[in-house]
Motif scaffolding. Sequence first.
Motif, PDB file in Angstrom:
ATOM      1  N   MET A   1      10.891  -2.524   6.718  1.00 42.93           N
ATOM      2  CA  MET A   1       9.510  -2.221   7.073  1.00 42.93           C
ATOM      3  C   MET A   1       8.839  -3.451   7.678  1.00 42.93           C
ATOM      4  SD  MET A   1       7.925   0.119   4.009  1.00 42.93           S
ATOM      5  CE  MET A   1       8.157  -1.126   2.731  1.00 42.93           C
ATOM      6  N   GLU A   5       3.499  -1.381   7.666  1.00 43.87           N
ATOM      7  CA  GLU A   5       4.036  -0.473   6.651  1.00 43.87           C
ATOM      8  C   GLU A   5       3.998  -1.119   5.266  1.00 43.87           C
ATOM      9  OE1 GLU A   5       5.148   0.602  10.599  1.00 43.87           O
ATOM     10  OE2 GLU A   5       5.590  -1.269   9.516  1.00 43.87           O
ATOM     11  N   ASN A   6       4.265  -2.428   5.209  1.00 44.38           N
ATOM     12  CA  ASN A   6       4.239  -3.126   3.918  1.00 44.38           C
ATOM     13  C   ASN A   6       2.851  -3.080   3.280  1.00 44.38           C
ATOM     14  OD1 ASN A   6       6.929  -3.943   3.733  1.00 44.38           O
ATOM     15  ND2 ASN A   6       6.583  -5.813   4.888  1.00 44.38           N
ATOM     16  N   THR A   9       1.993   0.393   2.063  1.00 43.35           N
ATOM     17  CA  THR A   9       2.719   0.722   0.833  1.00 43.35           C
ATOM     18  C   THR A   9       2.074   0.053  -0.375  1.00 43.35           C
ATOM     19  OG1 THR A   9       4.808   1.010   2.023  1.00 43.35           O
ATOM     20  CG2 THR A   9       4.957   0.552  -0.338  1.00 43.35           C
ATOM     21  N   ARG A  28      -2.394   0.222  14.100  1.00 41.27           N
ATOM     22  CA  ARG A  28      -1.036   0.273  13.552  1.00 41.27           C
ATOM     23  C   ARG A  28      -1.041   0.426  12.023  1.00 41.27           C
ATOM     24  NH1 ARG A  28       2.849  -3.975  16.528  1.00 41.27           N
ATOM     25  NH2 ARG A  28       4.375  -2.774  15.310  1.00 41.27           N
ATOM     26  N   THR A  29      -2.012  -0.201  11.346  1.00 43.78           N
ATOM     27  CA  THR A  29      -2.121   0.026   9.902  1.00 43.78           C
ATOM     28  C   THR A  29      -2.647   1.433   9.627  1.00 43.78           C
ATOM     29  OG1 THR A  29      -2.541  -2.330   9.536  1.00 43.78           O
ATOM     30  CG2 THR A  29      -3.123  -0.834   7.754  1.00 43.78           C
ATOM     31  N   ALA A  32       0.243   3.684   9.597  1.00 41.80           N
ATOM     32  CA  ALA A  32       1.041   3.529   8.381  1.00 41.80           C
ATOM     33  C   ALA A  32       0.364   4.196   7.189  1.00 41.80           C
ATOM     34  CB  ALA A  32       1.279   2.050   8.111  1.00 41.80           C
ATOM     35  N   ALA A  35       0.806   8.036   7.008  1.00 44.51           N
ATOM     36  CA  ALA A  35       2.109   8.550   6.583  1.00 44.51           C
ATOM     37  C   ALA A  35       2.079   9.075   5.152  1.00 44.51           C
ATOM     38  CB  ALA A  35       3.160   7.447   6.714  1.00 44.51           C
ATOM     39  N   SER A  36       1.111   8.609   4.349  1.00 41.51           N
ATOM     40  CA  SER A  36       0.994   9.072   2.961  1.00 41.51           C
ATOM     41  C   SER A  36       0.071  10.274   2.823  1.00 41.51           C
ATOM     42  CB  SER A  36       0.494   7.930   2.068  1.00 41.51           C
ATOM     43  OG  SER A  36       1.430   6.875   2.035  1.00 41.51           O
TER      44      SER A  36
END
Length: 236
Positions: A1, A5-6, A9, A28-29, A32, A35-36
């Motif tokens: 990742m 992505e980090n 998460t 971009r964040t 990410a 995605a959840s």
Amino acid sequence: MGRFENVATLARPFEGSVALDLACGSGRTTRALLASRPRLVHAVDVGSALDDDLLLDERVRAHIADLADLPLEDGAADVAVSLNAVEHLADVDAHLAEVHRVLRPGGVAVLAHSDWDTALFTSEDDHLTRLLLDRFVAHAPAAGARVDGFAGRKLLRHAAASPFRLESVHSWADPHRRFDEGSVAWKVATGILAAVADDPGLAARAAGWIEGLRRTARAGHFLFTVTDVALVLRKD
């Protein structure tokens, strides 16, 4: 990742949650976080750079606002990410106090920043690389701009002065082997060229350094990394 992505998460958004992407840039964040499957992501920045598809996404609300004066009600969000914003802020304490205000009790904030002084380039001249990185770390890209190439290692100071409880500390250095236009290494290298533009002699040496990076990449020996630091903060 990668870093986006980090940090998403670490923020732990959940289905149906409300998330904040602070200093969102192109988003971009935001991608990410989406995605959840949160219900909503507030993408906040001082200017408009969010990608068009995100502007049209019904799950995203774009805001142009001061990061120390967020256009949200108290307790409106479940999670927040502030990535690579700290070095540009006149008052980091005010930013974190405002993030604390808009999070619900128990909410999580991820405060993260790249520590640019740790940037690593495989080059043909290590001494010149160090000289160029020192110039880059100290360079303000525009009049009145704020930069801090050591911002990542200073995050714990900001957390200690904030109303948050520190939950955990993380760091990573993503490896990048590309050196072509649009790559992360290319973007940092062009920042280095801008930082030495007022010194003709060093600028000429920097141009040669860039050609050396291209040769190294063509030979398959190129590597670029930079250390990212992230704190997970909890609102009690």
